[in-house]
Write an enzyme that holds these catalytic residues in place. Structure first.
Site, PDB file in Angstrom:
ATOM      1  N   LYS A   3       0.224   7.461   2.733  1.00  0.00           N
ATOM      2  CA  LYS A   3      -0.600   6.700   3.481  1.00  0.00           C
ATOM      3  C   LYS A   3      -1.385   7.101   4.530  1.00  0.00           C
ATOM      4  CE  LYS A   3       2.014   2.547   2.393  1.00  0.00           C
ATOM      5  NZ  LYS A   3       0.680   1.896   2.035  1.00  0.00           N
TER       6      LYS A   3
ATOM      7  N   ASN B 129       1.228  -6.384   4.897  1.00  0.00           N
ATOM      8  CA  ASN B 129       0.498  -7.461   3.908  1.00  0.00           C
ATOM      9  C   ASN B 129       1.623  -8.660   3.960  1.00  0.00           C
ATOM     10  OD1 ASN B 129       3.013  -6.653   2.705  1.00  0.00           O
ATOM     11  ND2 ASN B 129       2.104  -5.048   1.296  1.00  0.00           N
TER      12      ASN B 129
ATOM     13  N   ASP C 116      -4.572   1.097   1.940  1.00  0.00           N
ATOM     14  CA  ASP C 116      -4.989   2.288   2.966  1.00  0.00           C
ATOM     15  C   ASP C 116      -6.420   2.151   3.044  1.00  0.00           C
ATOM     16  OD1 ASP C 116      -2.191   2.941   3.123  1.00  0.00           O
ATOM     17  OD2 ASP C 116      -2.667   4.150   1.303  1.00  0.00           O
TER      18      ASP C 116
END
Length: 303
Positions: A40, A185, A244
């Site tokens: 990430k 999210n 990302d």
């Protein structure tokens, strides 16, 4: 000009594309295997690097393992305009993400390896790099105590910090009051704020909490009302790395002082382009590719 520092994981992604998911004790055939740089932290750094201008400086802080993956991962960052002066090599394997792509979606198993040894107590020049930053970006694939130390350092010095709490962990709540921007999210939001309504929580973090909603887009509270930034419909090839890309583009836009609505629109376009090619980093767009899309807005003022 902006200075952006991304602190986080640097990994190798082992990607299997398949038309069938194995049940317990079952072996199935895959359609295609690939080995591509990921993690990430590195993904977000590459997203920023590709969108940056020659006047921007993008730096990565993290660690790779003392194995054959380490040099490949470092070279990949450099090729994407990311400085690796503060990327160390440790006596451990590099981070590995095992990714299965099935029906245009992904399932990921992550082994931290060297990323689990990123320890801020051993830093020296790293703190100087952070102190000069206009924007610092964090995620959850390095130890929580390191993230916490960075967040406190940035808050004390009024350095803007974007925190992407992914993958989610129970300690994430310690970070909320220390950071400027939080970008879970919808799954991570539910773990951060169980049994809470989305709009209610958004109103508690005006222009700070941005929740990504997959194909619906992203949402935030601007101080007056809850706003939805709709996603752009795409012919999806691979969703790996879309989040990302979104976070990297958002960090760059905010570092360039775009207001939140415009910054999110910029990040939405970058994410839209990213899912149309294979790999977490494979589809991450350059600024020129962004400018070539009809949704690009000239008033974003990127060079």
């Amino acid at each position: 000009m902006s200075k952006i520092v991304i602190i986080g994981s640097i990994s190798m992604d082992l990607v299997m594309e398949t038309d069938r998911i194995a049940e317990e004790g079952q072996t199935v055939f895959g359609r295609k295997f690939s080995m591509v740089p990921g993690g990430k932290g590195a993904n977000q750094a590459v997203a920023v690097g590709r969108l940056s201008s020659n006047k921007d400086k993008v730096s990565m802080i993290g660690a790779v393992g003392n194995d054959s993956f380490g040099p490949i991962l470092g070279q990949n960052l450099q090729e994407n305009k990311v400085s690796i002066e503060n990327v160390g090599t440790v006596p451990e394997s590099s981070g590995i993400a095992q990714i299965t792509i099935y029906q245009q979606d992904n399932r990921i198993i992550y082994c931290p390896g060297a990323n689990g040894l990123v320890d801020s107590e051993k830093w020296s020049t790293e703190w100087s790099t952070i102190a000069e930053a206009d924007m610092v970006v964090l995620q959850n694939e390095i130890p929580h105590q390191t993230n916490l130390a960075i967040a406190r350092f940035c808050q004390d010095r009024q350095i803007k910090l974007l925190y992407n709490p992914a993958p989610s962990r129970a300690s994430d709540k310690e970070m909320l009051e220390l950071v400027d921007y939080i970008t879970p999210n919808h799954h991570e939001f539910k773990e951060l704020f169980p049994n809470r309504e989305l709009e209610e929580v958004l109103r508690e973090f005006p222009n700070r909490l941005i929740v990504t909603l997959g194909t619906k887009g992203s949402t935030y509270y601007n101080g007056e009302k809850v706003q939805l930034i709709p996603a752009i419909k795409a012919q999806v090839v691979d969703t790996t790395g879309a989040g990302d890309t979104f976070n990297g583009a958002l960090a760059l836009a905010l570092a360039h002082q775009l207001e939140m609505g415009k910054a999110l629109a910029f990040a939405t376009l970058a994410s839209h382009l990213s899912v149309q090619k294979f790999g977490a980093q494979g589809g991450m767009p350059s600024l020129e590719e962004m400018k070539g899309h009809q949704a690009y807005e000239e008033n974003w003022h990127f060079e």
